[in-house]
Design a protein around this motif. Structure first.
Motif: not given
Length: 300
Positions: A178-183, A194-201, A233-244, A247-250
């Motif tokens: 999961i990409l935790n940072k992005g542009f 630079t956007q933190n919690q990039f996966y939300i947006y 097929m799930k909402n990308h915002v919730k990926v960290p919640q439902y995938v065990k 790995t987060m990339i900063d």
């Protein structure tokens, strides 16, 4: 693999601490150092033999829900350029859509076009469902063709850093990355931040590792739900919640491009063209030539 334990992680820890203090040009330079310091050339060649490829999965919107089909085609062209110019060639690009664009990049042997037969959405509100149906078509195609490796849903207007594939394939294999940072870029304002919690947006923010049997046999929901492919097929915002075991990339390897006129989130009223760094608790900088060079979308 010994190089992954010393130069890679030593550099990784140093960059994680320093990245937030740097401007965007410095961050891009540090991404270069990160990849360059990961492994010696001989070890990289060995890794190439055993690490998985990446399948970029693009669901292209239909003309019916686009305001400017020429812009849709141009956006896709830039997205494909950013991937095709990657230093590591171990990837494929699968695009599913109703109308095939007339762009040069579709002639590349690493790009596969899939024409879908179901009707296009009748209005932009239904475009998200359409996007996921096309993603299912891509998943079933990969199952039929024996693909195993990373699956990355990618929007048809986002940009991939030219060393992204190389970096991902140097990492230890993870169930999900999961990409935790992005542009984020606003092309009207000519601003980048630079956007933190990039996966939300941004939906172009996760890679899922699948063996071939994890892909669905068909696009039937019953087949989808029997496999791990259901997670994409799930909402990308919730990926960290439902995938065990993710790995987060900063490090900012992906750019979310806004205000070009064809953003689904803007058309649906989720965001608007005034979106800026100020609205996202970021520090905006002027979008300049050096940024485009980092994503290899055109020569400037």
């Amino acid at each position: 693999m010994s190089c992954m334990k010393r130069p890679y992680f030593k550099l990784k820890l140093w960059i994680e601490g320093e990245l937030t203090k740097m401007n965007i040009k410095q961050q891009l330079n540090q991404v270069e150092k990160l990849v360059n310091g990961s492994c010696h050339e001989s070890t990289v060649k060995e890794i190439e033999k055993q690490k998985p490829e990446i399948a970029f999965a693009i669901s292209l919107k239909s003309k019916r829900v686009s305001r400017d089909w020429e812009k849709v085609q141009n956006n896709l062209s830039l997205t494909l350029k950013s991937i095709l110019n990657n230093t590591d060639p171990n990837f494929i690009i699968i695009i599913a859509g109703h109308e095939k664009p007339n762009i040069e990049e579709l002639n590349d042997k690493r790009v596969t076009w899939l024409s879908v037969t179901f009707p296009p959405p009748s209005n932009p509100r239904k475009a998200t469902v359409d996007k996921r149906r096309k993603r299912m078509v891509i998943g079933a195609f990969l199952r039929r063709n024996g693909f195993s490796g990373y699956f990355m849903p990618l929007d048809a207007d986002d940009w991939i850093h030219y060393r992204f594939v190389e970096y991902i394939r140097l990492l230890p294999i993870s169930n999900t990355i999961i990409l935790n940072k992005g542009f984020m870029v606003n092309v009207i304002k000519n601003e980048v931040w630079t956007q933190n919690q990039f996966y939300i947006y941004c939906g172009s923010s996760s890679l899922f590792y699948f063996s071939n049997r994890d892909f669905p046999k068909s696009t039937k929901k019953s087949h989808i739900n029997k496999t791990d492919f259901k997670w994409v097929m799930k909402n990308h915002v919730k990926v960290p919640q439902y995938v065990k075991n993710h790995t987060m990339i900063d490090y900012p390897f992906v750019t979310y491009v806004l205000a070009h006129g064809e953003n689904l989130s803007v058309i649906q009223g989720i965001r608007d063209n005034r979106t800026s760094a100020e609205h996202h608790n970021g520090v905006g900088e002027v979008l300049d030539d050096w940024f485009y060079r980092g994503f290899k979308i055109w020569d400037k």
